[in-house]
Design a protein around this motif. Sequence first.
Motif, PDB file in Angstrom:
ATOM      1  N   ILE A  19       0.847  -1.191   0.000  1.00  0.00           N
ATOM      2  CA  ILE A  19       0.000   0.000   0.000  1.00  0.00           C
ATOM      3  C   ILE A  19       0.882   1.240   0.000  1.00  0.00           C
ATOM      4  CG2 ILE A  19      -1.767   1.310   1.244  1.00  0.00           C
ATOM      5  CD1 ILE A  19      -2.692  -1.286   2.479  1.00  0.00           C
TER       6      ILE A  19
ATOM      7  N   THR B 112       0.871   5.784  -0.884  1.00  0.00           N
ATOM      8  CA  THR B 112       0.088   7.004  -1.107  1.00  0.00           C
ATOM      9  C   THR B 112       0.721   7.828  -2.209  1.00  0.00           C
ATOM     10  OG1 THR B 112      -0.522   7.053   1.226  1.00  0.00           O
ATOM     11  CG2 THR B 112      -0.829   9.081  -0.006  1.00  0.00           C
TER      12      THR B 112
ATOM     13  N   PHE C 245      -9.453   5.582  -2.994  1.00  0.00           N
ATOM     14  CA  PHE C 245      -8.785   4.297  -2.809  1.00  0.00           C
ATOM     15  C   PHE C 245      -8.867   3.505  -4.120  1.00  0.00           C
ATOM     16  CE2 PHE C 245      -9.989   5.790   1.311  1.00  0.00           C
ATOM     17  CZ  PHE C 245      -9.000   5.345   2.174  1.00  0.00           C
TER      18      PHE C 245
ATOM     19  N   SER D 191      -7.104   0.077  -6.602  1.00  0.00           N
ATOM     20  CA  SER D 191      -6.268  -1.122  -6.744  1.00  0.00           C
ATOM     21  C   SER D 191      -5.466  -0.997  -8.034  1.00  0.00           C
ATOM     22  CB  SER D 191      -7.138  -2.382  -6.807  1.00  0.00           C
ATOM     23  OG  SER D 191      -7.702  -2.677  -5.548  1.00  0.00           O
TER      24      SER D 191
ATOM     25  N   ASN E 197     -11.555   1.466  -5.915  1.00  0.00           N
ATOM     26  CA  ASN E 197     -12.173   0.726  -4.814  1.00  0.00           C
ATOM     27  C   ASN E 197     -13.236   1.588  -4.134  1.00  0.00           C
ATOM     28  OD1 ASN E 197     -10.487  -1.497  -5.194  1.00  0.00           O
ATOM     29  ND2 ASN E 197      -8.954  -0.738  -3.743  1.00  0.00           N
ATOM     30  N   GLU E 198     -12.925   2.864  -3.976  1.00  0.00           N
ATOM     31  CA  GLU E 198     -13.850   3.793  -3.327  1.00  0.00           C
ATOM     32  C   GLU E 198     -13.654   5.169  -3.945  1.00  0.00           C
ATOM     33  OE1 GLU E 198     -15.590   6.593  -0.658  1.00  0.00           O
ATOM     34  OE2 GLU E 198     -13.417   6.423  -0.858  1.00  0.00           O
TER      35      GLU E 198
ATOM     36  N   ALA F  32      -4.318   9.560  -3.617  1.00  0.00           N
ATOM     37  CA  ALA F  32      -4.733   8.203  -3.953  1.00  0.00           C
ATOM     38  C   ALA F  32      -4.035   7.212  -3.024  1.00  0.00           C
ATOM     39  CB  ALA F  32      -4.408   7.882  -5.406  1.00  0.00           C
ATOM     40  N   ILE F  33      -4.820   6.394  -2.344  1.00  0.00           N
ATOM     41  CA  ILE F  33      -4.288   5.289  -1.555  1.00  0.00           C
ATOM     42  C   ILE F  33      -4.295   4.083  -2.493  1.00  0.00           C
ATOM     43  CG2 ILE F  33      -4.459   3.964   0.563  1.00  0.00           C
ATOM     44  CD1 ILE F  33      -4.202   7.010   0.966  1.00  0.00           C
TER      45      ILE F  33
ATOM     46  N   VAL G  28      -3.435   0.292  -3.628  1.00  0.00           N
ATOM     47  CA  VAL G  28      -3.222  -1.060  -3.110  1.00  0.00           C
ATOM     48  C   VAL G  28      -2.883  -1.984  -4.276  1.00  0.00           C
ATOM     49  CG1 VAL G  28      -4.241  -2.954  -1.799  1.00  0.00           C
ATOM     50  CG2 VAL G  28      -4.959  -0.603  -1.342  1.00  0.00           C
TER      51      VAL G  28
ATOM     52  N   LYS H  44     -11.137  -6.753  -3.069  1.00  0.00           N
ATOM     53  CA  LYS H  44     -10.760  -5.594  -2.263  1.00  0.00           C
ATOM     54  C   LYS H  44     -11.894  -4.576  -2.170  1.00  0.00           C
ATOM     55  CE  LYS H  44      -5.787  -5.975  -3.062  1.00  0.00           C
ATOM     56  NZ  LYS H  44      -5.480  -6.321  -1.665  1.00  0.00           N
TER      57      LYS H  44
ATOM     58  N   TYR I  23     -14.487  -1.661   1.149  1.00  0.00           N
ATOM     59  CA  TYR I  23     -14.885  -0.252   1.098  1.00  0.00           C
ATOM     60  C   TYR I  23     -16.375  -0.062   0.899  1.00  0.00           C
ATOM     61  CZ  TYR I  23      -9.880   0.208   0.434  1.00  0.00           C
ATOM     62  OH  TYR I  23      -8.533   0.125   0.594  1.00  0.00           O
TER      63      TYR I  23
END
Length: 284
Positions: free
Chosen positions: A2, A4, A47, A49, A59-60, A84-85, A87, A98, A102
């Motif tokens: 993960i 950022t 978030f 992937s 993801n979210e 952006a997080i 993964v 994943k 969320y």
Amino acid sequence: MIRTELITLEQFLTYKDNPRQRNTKQRAEWAKKKHLAKWCEEHGVIFVSELPSGTRYINEGHTRQFLIREGHFPTSDLPEKLIAIVVSASNLEEVAEKYRYYDSRDTVEQASDKNFSSMRALGHKFKSERFQKPTDLGAIPTVCCEGVANGDQDTWMKLWLDEIIELDNYNIPKGTAKGVGKTLTAGVLAAAVQLISNGYDVKDFILKVRNDGGSKQGSKKCGVQHLVDWITTTDEKTSGAKGYPNVADKTLACFDLYYNGNMQTKLPKLTKPLRKKYVKIKKP
């Protein structure tokens, strides 16, 4: 792994929908009238992937991406960069899995969570076991307020803060008494805060209702027994916009019978004088 990243708005708009994403357009119609009515700083965190190929899936953040494309937010309100997080995911199956972290039913803030967090923000943390999940306070905006939306916990809880705290201090046990159906429903508790606001100590009445502690003499019943018997057997509506006030009215009438130490055969009714005496409505 993960990590950022700072990304541009243009990059965000290229990210693909998660394979499990629900009906974004339908969700956007609701969201743009609620939490996404205006852009705020918190919306700038998303978030995603990332596959080994570098392709990214949301993801979210699907609804925000959709509304940006639709021009819902004024350009001047949008940031140049978003956070952006990211993964890492090895394949599409993992990307889809994943998503569950969320946008699943389990991760959505429920009514009880909102009630608890709103009360905490007002400076009170629920102490009683009963209100660790305070869902049953949800009839208060319908029964006890005017001009307040059900979902506006911050407003109606502030209006009834003192009464809710006193109700919490009654230390009502969690669950229901053995052998008795659920009696301390949302409508009953809404009536309770009205009584508290009018200066009545309703702890004894509330706990007797919860524990099926009423009394009978032949065909006559006290107010507690009348309320318990009605709640556990009625076919009338007891929830929602029509049901909550119905339960509250029955509760106030039964409280009056109990408070005055009287017993009668028929279920008491909330007359105009009693309504004037007990019913209290608060406005923002």
